[in-house]
Every structure is written in C-alpha cells, then in structure tokens.
Design a protein around this motif. Structure first.
Motif, mmCIF file in Angstrom:
data_model
loop_
_atom_site.group_PDB
_atom_site.id
_atom_site.type_symbol
_atom_site.label_atom_id
_atom_site.label_comp_id
_atom_site.label_asym_id
_atom_site.label_seq_id
_atom_site.Cartn_x
_atom_site.Cartn_y
_atom_site.Cartn_z
ATOM 1 N N ILE A 177 14.364 -12.990 21.948
ATOM 2 C CA ILE A 177 13.336 -13.777 21.105
ATOM 3 C C ILE A 177 14.167 -14.367 20.337
ATOM 4 O O ILE A 177 14.953 -14.027 19.549
ATOM 5 C CB ILE A 177 12.290 -12.963 20.698
ATOM 6 C CG1 ILE A 177 11.270 -12.217 21.600
ATOM 7 C CG2 ILE A 177 11.309 -13.857 19.905
ATOM 8 C CD1 ILE A 177 10.153 -11.483 21.115
ATOM 9 N N ARG A 178 14.040 -15.853 20.092
ATOM 10 C CA ARG A 178 14.802 -16.233 19.297
ATOM 11 C C ARG A 178 13.718 -17.253 18.174
ATOM 12 O O ARG A 178 12.619 -17.570 18.401
ATOM 13 C CB ARG A 178 15.503 -17.935 19.731
ATOM 14 C CG ARG A 178 16.283 -17.236 20.958
ATOM 15 C CD ARG A 178 17.063 -18.561 21.701
ATOM 16 N NE ARG A 178 17.785 -17.805 22.621
ATOM 17 C CZ ARG A 178 17.570 -17.582 23.986
ATOM 18 N NH1 ARG A 178 16.197 -17.424 24.219
ATOM 19 N NH2 ARG A 178 18.248 -17.141 24.734
ATOM 20 N N ILE A 179 14.298 -16.943 16.986
ATOM 21 C CA ILE A 179 13.650 -17.482 15.628
ATOM 22 C C ILE A 179 14.460 -18.272 14.800
ATOM 23 O O ILE A 179 15.597 -17.882 14.530
ATOM 24 C CB ILE A 179 13.174 -15.978 14.673
ATOM 25 C CG1 ILE A 179 12.316 -15.029 15.694
ATOM 26 C CG2 ILE A 179 12.211 -16.474 13.647
ATOM 27 C CD1 ILE A 179 12.164 -13.582 15.090
ATOM 28 N N ALA A 180 13.789 -19.359 14.239
ATOM 29 C CA ALA A 180 14.678 -20.308 13.594
ATOM 30 C C ALA A 180 13.983 -20.443 12.040
ATOM 31 O O ALA A 180 12.868 -20.416 12.031
ATOM 32 C CB ALA A 180 14.659 -21.843 14.332
ATOM 33 N N ASP A 181 14.968 -20.241 11.263
ATOM 34 C CA ASP A 181 14.646 -20.759 9.665
ATOM 35 C C ASP A 181 15.305 -21.824 9.752
ATOM 36 O O ASP A 181 16.451 -22.013 9.163
ATOM 37 C CB ASP A 181 15.365 -19.419 8.861
ATOM 38 C CG ASP A 181 14.678 -19.720 7.441
ATOM 39 O OD1 ASP A 181 14.131 -20.875 6.992
ATOM 40 O OD2 ASP A 181 15.003 -18.926 6.561
ATOM 41 N N LEU A 182 14.441 -22.987 9.436
ATOM 42 C CA LEU A 182 15.027 -24.176 9.263
ATOM 43 C C LEU A 182 14.657 -24.595 7.851
ATOM 44 O O LEU A 182 13.480 -25.154 7.196
ATOM 45 C CB LEU A 182 14.078 -25.301 10.076
ATOM 46 C CG LEU A 182 14.015 -25.006 11.709
ATOM 47 C CD1 LEU A 182 13.094 -25.867 12.396
ATOM 48 C CD2 LEU A 182 15.626 -24.970 12.159
ATOM 49 N N GLY A 183 15.586 -24.290 6.897
ATOM 50 C CA GLY A 183 15.615 -24.339 5.426
ATOM 51 C C GLY A 183 15.703 -23.073 4.706
ATOM 52 O O GLY A 183 14.934 -22.722 3.909
ATOM 53 N N CYS A 184 16.856 -22.447 5.369
ATOM 54 C CA CYS A 184 16.995 -21.155 4.956
ATOM 55 C C CYS A 184 17.478 -21.108 3.540
ATOM 56 O O CYS A 184 18.099 -22.179 3.121
ATOM 57 C CB CYS A 184 17.978 -20.397 5.645
ATOM 58 S SG CYS A 184 19.729 -21.128 5.753
ATOM 59 N N ASP B 171 19.978 -25.594 7.269
ATOM 60 C CA ASP B 171 19.687 -26.104 6.180
ATOM 61 C C ASP B 171 20.600 -27.272 5.795
ATOM 62 O O ASP B 171 21.123 -27.923 6.679
ATOM 63 C CB ASP B 171 19.744 -25.194 4.947
ATOM 64 C CG ASP B 171 18.686 -25.584 3.819
ATOM 65 O OD1 ASP B 171 18.331 -26.652 3.604
ATOM 66 O OD2 ASP B 171 18.350 -24.800 3.100
ATOM 67 N N HIS B 172 20.712 -27.902 4.706
ATOM 68 C CA HIS B 172 21.501 -28.862 4.362
ATOM 69 C C HIS B 172 22.879 -28.674 4.753
ATOM 70 O O HIS B 172 23.426 -27.303 4.454
ATOM 71 C CB HIS B 172 21.438 -29.163 2.948
ATOM 72 C CG HIS B 172 20.005 -29.765 2.367
ATOM 73 N ND1 HIS B 172 19.788 -30.860 2.719
ATOM 74 C CD2 HIS B 172 19.033 -29.339 1.639
ATOM 75 C CE1 HIS B 172 18.594 -31.285 2.224
ATOM 76 N NE2 HIS B 172 18.127 -30.059 1.504
#
Length: 124
Positions: free
Chosen positions: A56-63, A102-103
């Motif tokens: 299962i893949r989870i992304a934090d886009l703005g960590c 993130d950036h």
C-alpha cells in the motif's frame, strides 16, 4: 521574477525551525485524526484490493519537517491495519511505502534524520 511563490519552512531543529514551531499544525492533525480513522473504516474497501504486490502506497504531498508528518502517517497506517484485522483476513499484512514530497528547498535532511525508529513503513 517567478510567478510561483515558495515559502519553505525553516529547516533544522533550532528555535525558529518548523519542527519547534508547528504546534498549531500538530493540533489540527489531532483534530482530524478521528475523521481519518472513520473515513478509512467506512470507505477503504480492503477486501476488493489486489495484494499481488502486497504493498500500500501513501503520499504526503506537502510534508512537514519534523514529527507532524510522521504522526499523520502513523494514524493512517494504524487505521488501515485496524481495518485489515477487523476483516479477519488470512493473507499477510500489506507492506507500506510512504512518499514524502514538498518544495525542493525544504529541509529533507532533517526530515529523514528524525525518522521514528519503530516505523512500520519504507520511505521513497
């Protein structure tokens, strides 16, 4: 002049760093934790997933830089694991892979040096 505004957080773990000055964000994560757990319990249909890859893949886009991102991801993983166990599935628990993004100027060095030692996931 660039049209994209970037406001990266202060890196490191000094007095002005994000990890030392993100109490409000931590409180917000705690406030929505029950909603996340409830949404996963109701909407995440673990029985229809194909675990041929067992991942299962989870992304934090703005960590964030610091514990907030890890606390949020831990809540999500625990909710998925609870859902998995509540179905009494006999297959092996899936592996978790987390993507932190993130950036480009964010302090990813601090993020990765503060990884929880007891984490249940791999990082990419």
């Amino acid at each position: 002049m660039s049209s994209n505004l970037e406001f990266p957080m202060s890196g490191g773990d000094g007095a002005n760093s994000y990890s030392k000055n993100s109490r409000y964000q931590a409180e917000a994560i705690n406030l929505v934790k029950e909603m996340i757990i409830e949404a996963i319990a109701k909407k995440f249909d673990i029985t229809s997933l194909s675990f041929s890859s067992n991942t299962i893949r989870i992304a934090d886009l703005g960590c964030s830089v610091g514990p907030n991102t890890f606390n949020a991801m831990k809540s999500i993983i625990e909710a998925i694991e609870w859902k998995y166990h509540s179905k009494n599935l006999t297959t092996e628990m899936p592996e978790f892979q987390l993507f932190f993004n993130d950036h480009a100027s964010n302090d990813f060095n601090t993020l990765f040096t503060t990884l929880p030692p007891d984490r249940q996931y791999f990082l990419l």
